[in-house]
Scaffold this motif. Sequence first.
Motif, PDB file in Angstrom:
ATOM      1  N   ASP A 203      -3.640  -5.722  11.185  1.00 47.06           N
ATOM      2  CA  ASP A 203      -2.997  -7.673  11.266  1.00 47.06           C
ATOM      3  C   ASP A 203      -4.040  -9.001   9.950  1.00 47.06           C
ATOM      4  OD1 ASP A 203      -1.927  -9.645  12.474  1.00 47.06           O
ATOM      5  OD2 ASP A 203      -2.694  -9.719  13.923  1.00 47.06           O
TER       6      ASP A 203
ATOM      7  N   GLU B  97       4.088 -16.203   3.621  1.00 49.83           N
ATOM      8  CA  GLU B  97       2.712 -15.351   2.631  1.00 49.83           C
ATOM      9  C   GLU B  97       3.139 -14.062   3.430  1.00 49.83           C
ATOM     10  OE1 GLU B  97       0.593 -19.653   3.383  1.00 49.83           O
ATOM     11  OE2 GLU B  97       0.823 -18.644   5.271  1.00 49.83           O
ATOM     12  N   GLN B  98       3.356 -13.425   4.040  1.00 48.75           N
ATOM     13  CA  GLN B  98       3.101 -12.260   3.892  1.00 48.75           C
ATOM     14  C   GLN B  98       4.271 -11.540   3.644  1.00 48.75           C
ATOM     15  OE1 GLN B  98       1.869 -10.037   6.514  1.00 48.75           O
ATOM     16  NE2 GLN B  98      -0.133 -11.650   7.139  1.00 48.75           N
ATOM     17  N   GLU B  99       5.499 -11.422   2.612  1.00 46.92           N
ATOM     18  CA  GLU B  99       5.970 -11.104   1.715  1.00 46.92           C
ATOM     19  C   GLU B  99       4.945 -11.005   1.047  1.00 46.92           C
ATOM     20  OE1 GLU B  99       9.137 -13.192   0.898  1.00 46.92           O
ATOM     21  OE2 GLU B  99      10.002 -13.318   2.938  1.00 46.92           O
TER      22      GLU B  99
ATOM     23  N   HIS C 276      -2.467 -20.839   7.904  1.00 51.32           N
ATOM     24  CA  HIS C 276      -1.637 -19.376   8.350  1.00 51.32           C
ATOM     25  C   HIS C 276      -0.313 -19.203   9.778  1.00 51.32           C
ATOM     26  CE1 HIS C 276      -2.987 -18.337   4.977  1.00 51.32           C
ATOM     27  NE2 HIS C 276      -4.503 -18.200   5.426  1.00 51.32           N
TER      28      HIS C 276
ATOM     29  N   ARG D 142       6.040 -16.656   7.839  1.00 55.56           N
ATOM     30  CA  ARG D 142       6.922 -14.760   6.968  1.00 55.56           C
ATOM     31  C   ARG D 142       6.861 -14.907   5.715  1.00 55.56           C
ATOM     32  NH1 ARG D 142      10.078 -16.864  10.490  1.00 55.56           N
ATOM     33  NH2 ARG D 142      11.794 -18.653   9.109  1.00 55.56           N
TER      34      ARG D 142
ATOM     35  N   THR E  25      -4.093 -11.305   6.974  1.00 55.76           N
ATOM     36  CA  THR E  25      -3.175 -12.676   6.494  1.00 55.76           C
ATOM     37  C   THR E  25      -3.149 -11.868   5.050  1.00 55.76           C
ATOM     38  OG1 THR E  25      -2.449 -15.101   6.771  1.00 55.76           O
ATOM     39  CG2 THR E  25      -4.846 -14.394   7.036  1.00 55.76           C
ATOM     40  N   SER E  26      -2.838 -13.215   4.728  1.00 55.91           N
ATOM     41  CA  SER E  26      -2.468 -13.800   2.212  1.00 55.91           C
ATOM     42  C   SER E  26      -3.854 -13.619   2.293  1.00 55.91           C
ATOM     43  CB  SER E  26      -1.176 -14.164   2.162  1.00 55.91           C
ATOM     44  OG  SER E  26      -2.027 -15.472   2.799  1.00 55.91           O
TER      45      SER E  26
ATOM     46  N   LEU F  46       1.637 -11.694   0.463  1.00 60.74           N
ATOM     47  CA  LEU F  46       0.740 -10.509   0.896  1.00 60.74           C
ATOM     48  C   LEU F  46       0.892  -8.885   0.791  1.00 60.74           C
ATOM     49  CD1 LEU F  46      -2.071  -9.169   2.033  1.00 60.74           C
ATOM     50  CD2 LEU F  46      -1.551  -9.584   4.500  1.00 60.74           C
ATOM     51  N   ALA F  47       2.249  -8.452   1.095  1.00 63.86           N
ATOM     52  CA  ALA F  47       2.703  -7.310   1.362  1.00 63.86           C
ATOM     53  C   ALA F  47       3.419  -6.576  -0.701  1.00 63.86           C
ATOM     54  CB  ALA F  47       3.988  -6.717   1.984  1.00 63.86           C
TER      55      ALA F  47
END
Length: 408
Positions: A332, A307-309, A209, A305, A334-335, A311-312
């Motif tokens: 903070d 993977e953050q999308e 990640h 970026r 990660t996915s 996750l959200a």
Amino acid sequence: MQATTLDVTAIRKDFPILQRKVNGYPLVYLDNAATSQTPRQVIDVIVDYYSRYNANIHRGVHALSQEATDAYEQAREKIRSHFNAAHSHEIIFTSGTTEAINLVANGFSSLLAEGDEILVSAMEHHSNIVPWQMLCERNGAKLRVIPMNQQGELEMDTYREMLSGKTKLVFCNHISNALGTINPVEEIIRLAHDSGAAVLIDGAQAAPHLKADMQQLDVDFYTVSAHKLCGPTGVGMLYGKEEWLRKLPPYKGGGEMIAEVTFEKTTYADLPHKFEAGTPNIAGGIAFGAALDYLNAIGMEAIARYEQELLAYATQKLQEIEGLRIYGTAADKTSVISFNIDGIHPYDIGTLLDKMGIAVRTGHHCAQPIMDFYQIPGTVRASFCFYNSIEEIDRLVEGVKKAKDMLL
């Protein structure tokens, strides 16, 4: 939501396994924290090795041995460059993170004394707990645990108070495999060094990640498994500062790690070979380098970026399901999403999702102390990779809803 940072459709074509069906459904693979899938570009490197130049390394003058040696050492240099180590001889090939941690623990068994203290975080994988317990049993050192809060974050104020002149080693994962928490490793390392302690960071979950910089972190040891970042199983690396690697005794004895052997005395080879006894996983090492090439061609920042999308989006959709609780809500992270539904055992949810072609992990994820902290038997863990899609998350959410309806 439309994620646009990567051409996921094109990327997915690189992964043959993503084209298969499970139980009549297109596979949705969401167990990436356990192991990632392997692109054809890496598979082809393995096939090429065994097809064209399969030979032992460092030991032969013939052409195949020279070609294999060159490819293996080029892979070591790729790993050095990716993680920004100062020297290629600070990269030790291992069978994975577990062996790397055991290598360090074995080495420190001769450096610690009774009463010395080792600090380990409360959110560690069993691989970063058991070796230190074994070490403490051998030499009388004391293992102390840095606590965490309900959000799945380390209690840094307590960590500062725990550090003392007795602290010799600090061990922490960069990212929790069970919760997805990204730990403040820069601060953890700095505070430990201020107290005179060495630091090992378990980077197995972080490497897929983010791009950890060994010199920027100023870490003493860092571990990675190739199979977490699109490489093969059975190979990984230990990064160690040269000064520390020279202090530690060899972990295993045998061929390759020696300078001279007589029945009276053996002298050891220089780094990195001192820690690489026996014939290694040559194809795996070469493929490890190829996997890093693949990831860097896509771009680690773009991967992070996207993977953050994922996750959200997944967090938002799963939280809409009544009775669903997410464990690990660090600011903070990660996915990775670990969750349960009130009144349902995680194993039952995972079994029904599998019937729908959706692969998730259930259980304690080799992090049983975390489950004990939350007083649960385990969780359902969905972990996302850059080749996953928004549509796959929609299938996960619908699958969880169906499982809930069937089980309650």
